[in-house]
Design an enzyme around this catalytic site. Structure first.
Site, PDB file in Angstrom:
ATOM      1  N   GLU A   1       0.798  -1.216   0.000  1.00  0.00           N
ATOM      2  CA  GLU A   1       0.000   0.000   0.000  1.00  0.00           C
ATOM      3  C   GLU A   1       0.837   1.276   0.000  1.00  0.00           C
ATOM      4  O   GLU A   1       0.447   2.265  -0.616  1.00  0.00           O
ATOM      5  CB  GLU A   1      -0.947   0.008   1.215  1.00  0.00           C
ATOM      6  CG  GLU A   1      -2.034  -1.052   1.181  1.00  0.00           C
ATOM      7  CD  GLU A   1      -3.049  -0.808   0.076  1.00  0.00           C
ATOM      8  OE1 GLU A   1      -3.244   0.352  -0.332  1.00  0.00           O
ATOM      9  OE2 GLU A   1      -3.655  -1.795  -0.398  1.00  0.00           O
TER      10      GLU A   1
ATOM     11  N   SER B   1     -61.838 -15.557  -2.183  1.00  0.00           N
ATOM     12  CA  SER B   1     -62.897 -14.539  -2.169  1.00  0.00           C
ATOM     13  C   SER B   1     -62.411 -13.161  -1.770  1.00  0.00           C
ATOM     14  O   SER B   1     -63.158 -12.187  -1.914  1.00  0.00           O
ATOM     15  CB  SER B   1     -64.021 -14.974  -1.216  1.00  0.00           C
ATOM     16  OG  SER B   1     -64.676 -16.117  -1.727  1.00  0.00           O
TER      17      SER B   1
END
Length: 889
Positions: free
Chosen positions: A106, A382
């Site tokens: 890094e 229903s």
């Protein structure tokens, strides 16, 4: 002397000399101006960027970036853990080879620069210009500044300047080791791990101090792309990047070549990600996470420090959970049956669409497991009827008093014959039919045939478009199994509907005709407080406000509980009547073979849907061994939730819009009552102004019937004749031309009840015998008794008791034979779910039997003959089927 020239001459004009543009001077001026402006703008930009950023002396680095979910009161519900881990560690606990790995890959000049590495920046810029690869120039200090201070992650010049200045300030405020320690504790290392200690546990299940060289190199390899380089996501890419780290460590003298080769040869043995669950409101949390993952990557969701504000109402969630424990866990424990009875419950605000509580199943065993609230699509049965056909019928000009004939029918379509039957909870083979029925009664009783007949009359082709207006997205519009037939009226959808969609669809009614979009997340902020999204209510106009109110009022009838008296006004959802008389409405839904049970109900404040069934569809009665109508457990669960939600709340009603009028109508014609309309067939009804009836009902006829046999015309000569009694019936000729409120003819097939008798008493029982001759003498030879030796001896089977089951207006057995002058104890049981009133004309039997109850009555017939048995059921004043009580001499 010289000769002078004479004559005048004109002086010659001098032409102006063309001058060329001095491009060098223009360029120089522009350059100077540009430099001045650029320096000014740059200086201002730089000053603005620096002023806008935080100071490291005022703000500690944000090493905690856990995302949190908040409820609707702004209180934390839970961290978004997923697989996220974060454990702080001191630098002296980190092995040196792990520190070396990070520095090598890094920022190998970490201990030499002042926060910004000018050499690396120039080298990175040259690499990016001359090659196809992109190389970053950020140091470890800059990465810490970017990740730990609230300056954002955008690739802008402002952010880059702020990052560089912060890095320089960091170097002045902290030592190199302090900076390195902060960096190693907060760096994103994939799979939900933040910091090297968490990474060591997530990937290798060990403390960071015990990681070896190749494991350290793998951890240091991940920050370049935490999601893509996690070995759980891409092992090959992770190994390749690990080898790059090892090569960098060798290049900068941290390890030898032989150490690199040995480390490169090692395989990566992963510990495996642990299973994560959410303890509080797990189904709601799953829904929120799924919504977030559609917009943000997993690293941002689980580790980006998001603040997610939701609509969760913790009291509501507790009520939902408790209702399931009360009614399902106590009666149908998980694991004690062949299949576990499952449920899906969602509670919401019908106006805003805010989801207040959710339960996606009986048990929750893992994050993002199957959530039945929005991932299961089941047949609605229903519960579809108020949406289609009836709300569409209202929009087409029908009213709550429009008449449909409830009688058996058959329809022919391209897919074959369709013969719907009314549902009978008692198991009566043909169901029960009510004859002329208003829209309100058809919905309240959940009548199947009337729904199909209504859709057929308004146009089945309109059905799919209308259903989709309510937000139902699962319709199949083409192909062999397309959703376009009359079965839509009974909820016959190819894929079904989810409880969440059905909840939002029903919200249309109490919310005045507009359907809300569901909302679980109201606002999302990043860890710096920037608002990433803010969600407000989004509504879609579905139907008119007036008709939405009419449907709301009709659905209130479904929840009425008036089981006393014989104008039986109880709807299928009567068990949902709330405490303190809170207004409520809703609809049951039961699919074929008792597979899916629904209850969708609402009040002026809330709406909730409850579904019960099995993940693999099966008949609930067959598996559990009990009959379970949708008006039972789904409604009771809903009632418990709603009673709790309204406890202590100020009573309020549904908001009635302008233009709603009331009229008294005849429920057999839908018109204003006429002089012969029985009071029992009149009721107050609501109308949108302009649709109310203006004609007077004249469809009734008064007929004299035999009081002993009211199904027969009275004839004084009948052998069984009682007193004449005047009753009111429907005039069929006039019924067949009934019109609706707008004067349109409504053709009707035969009515199954309230029709006048067409037989007289004498047609069945004959005429009275002639009066005996008063001059008759017993000794008349013509009437000499027969030879005693030839006398026939009558043998009777003495019956002291009998049983009679009544169900939905029918009898079992249909005929009872009893001996003359016997005393019979008649046990009557109402085996269905309806109350009955049993009458036996001429024997004084008139007994009321509540549903599921048994009554015993003593019958003492004093005369032989045939006595008629019939029942009054619901609001019908006549029997639908008759029985016989035969007393034999």
């Amino acid at each position: 002397m010289s000769e002078k020239r004479t004559g005048s001459t004109k002086p010659r004009k001098r032409r102006p000399r063309k001058r060329g543009i001095n491009w060098f001077r223009v360029f120089f001026v522009l350059l100077v101006a540009t430099l001045i402006v650029g320096v000014g703008v740059g200086a201002g930009f730089l000053v603005g960027a620096v002023r806008a950023m935080p100071q490291v002396y005022d703000v500690r680095p944000q090493t905690q970036v856990t995302s949190y979910v908040y409820d609707n009161q702004g209180e934390i519900v839970a961290p978004l853990r997923g697989n996220e881990h974060r454990i702080m560690v001191d630098l002296d606990q980190v092995p040196q080879h792990l520190i070396d790995a990070f520095i090598a890959i890094e920022d190998h000049r970490f201990y030499d620069h002042f926060g910004v590495d000018l050499y690396r920046i120039l080298g990175s810029a040259w690499n990016n210009i001359t090659t196809d690869t992109v190389q970053g120039g950020s140091t470890i200090t800059q990465q810490l500044a970017r990740n730990a201070w609230p300056i954002g992650m955008e690739q802008t010049w402002t952010r880059k300047i702020q990052e560089a200045v912060l890095a320089i300030q960091l170097e002045r405020a902290y030592t190199k080791d302090q900076i390195l320690e902060m960096y190693l504790n907060q760096i994103n290392l994939g799979s939900g791990a933040y910091g090297v200690q968490a990474a060591a546990q997530v990937y290798f299940d060990k403390d960071v101090s015990r990681t070896n060289l190749h494991e350290a190199a793998l951890i240091a390899a991940i920050p370049k792309s935490p999601r893509d380089l996690s070995p759980y996501n891409n092992m090959e890419a992770a190994e390749s990047r690990r080898n790059e780290v090892l090569a960098a460590m060798e290049r900068y003298g941290y390890i030898s070549e032989s150490e690199r080769r040995v480390a490169e040869s090692r395989t990566i043995d992963l510990a495996g990600l642990p299973e994560i669950t959410h303890d509080e409101a797990p189904s709601f949390m799953d829904y929120v996470i799924s919504e977030l993952l559609e917009k943000y990557d997993s690293q941002t969701v689980y580790g980006g420090g998001l603040r997610v504000y939701t609509t969760l109402d913790r009291q509501a969630q507790d009520l939902v959970d408790q209702a399931v424990r009360t009614h399902l866990d106590a009666n149908f424990p998980v694991g004690e049956y062949e299949r576990d009875l499952q449920t899906a419950i969602v509670l919401a605000d019908p106006y805003s669409g805010h989801i207040l509580a959710m339960k996606g199943g009986r048990e929750h065993t893992g994050a993002l497991e199957h959530n039945r609230v929005y991932q299961s699509f089941r047949q609605p049965g229903s519960s579809m009827k108020p949406i289609l056909p009836y709300s569409l019928a209202l929009e087409e000009g029908w009213t709550a008093a429009s008449i449909i004939d409830d009688a058996p029918g058959e329809w022919i379509s391209s897919s074959g014959r369709f013969t719907p039957r009314n549902y009978s909870q008692s198991g009566w083979p043909m169901g029960i039919y009510y004859g002329l029925t208003t829209v309100r009664e058809a919905i309240r009783r959940s009548v199947n045939v009337t729904a199909v007949r209504t859709l057929d009359r308004i146009g089945v082709e309109k059905g799919p478009d209308w259903i989709e207006r309510f937000g139902i997205t699962s319709l199949v519009r083409s192909g062999e199994r397309s959703d376009g037939g009359l079965a839509l009226a009974l909820g016959g959808l190819t894929h079904g509907v989810s409880p969440l969609e059905l909840t939002m669809a029903y919200s249309t009614f109490p919310a005045g005709g507009s359907r809300p979009e569901p909302i679980a997340i109201t606002r999302v902020e990043d860890r710096h407080g920037n608002v990433l999204e803010e969600n407000s209510s989004n509504r879609h106009v579905v139907m008119s406000t007036g008709n939405a109110y009419i449907m709301t009022d009709i659905l209130r009838s479904v929840v009425q509980d008036n089981r006393s008296g014989w104008l039986h006004n109880t709807g299928t959802g009567w068990r949902g009547v709330l405490e303190n008389n809170w207004p409520s409405g809703g609809k049951t839904g039961t699919t074929d073979d008792n597979v899916d049970l629904w209850w969708v109900g609402f009040t002026p404040k809330y709406i909730a849907t409850v579904w019960l069934g099995f993940d693999q569809p099966a008949n609930i009665r067959d598996v559990l061994g009990v009959s379970m109508p949708s008006g039972l457990y789904p409604t009771l669960i809903w009632k418990d939730i709603m009673d709790g939600m309204h406890e202590g709340a100020e009573l309020q009603d549904f908001q009635r819009p302008e233009g709603i009028v009331e009229r008294t109508v005849c429920i057999k014609s839908g018109l204003l009552p006429g002089p012969d309309c029985p009071s029992a067939q009149q009721r107050r009804e609501l109308f949108v102004q302009g649709t109310e009836p203006r004609q007077t009902c004249d469809v009734h006829v008064r007929v004299e019937v035999c009081s002993a046999h009211p199904n027969l015309l009275w004839d004084p000569e009948c052998v069984e004749a009682g007193e004449p009694e005047t009753r009111t019936f429907l005039d069929r000729e006039k019924v067949e031309s009934i019109t609706d409120g707008r004067g349109r003819t409504m053709p009707l097939p035969q009515d199954m009840a309230n029709r006048p008798p067409d037989e007289s008493c004498t047609d069945v029982y004959g005429t009275r015998p002639p009066e005996p001759d008063p001059e008759f003498e017993p000794s008349d030879p013509e009437f000499e008794p027969s030879d005693p030796e030839e006398e026939v001896e009558w043998e009777w089977e003495v019956t002291e008791s009998a049983t009679l089951d009544v169900s939905m207006g029918g009898f079992d057995p249909v005929v009872l034979r009893v001996p003359y002058e016997a005393q019979i104890d008649l046990t009557v049981t109402a085996t269905g779910t309806s109350d009955h009133r049993l009458i036996i004309d001429g024997l004084g039997v008139d007994v009321s039997v509540e549903a599921g109850e048994t009554q015993t009555v003593t019958v003492r017939p004093t005369q032989p003959g045939v006595y008629h048995m019939y029942c009054e059921l619901h609001s019908s004043s006549n029997a639908l089927l008759h029985g016989r009580f035969i007393v034999e001499r």
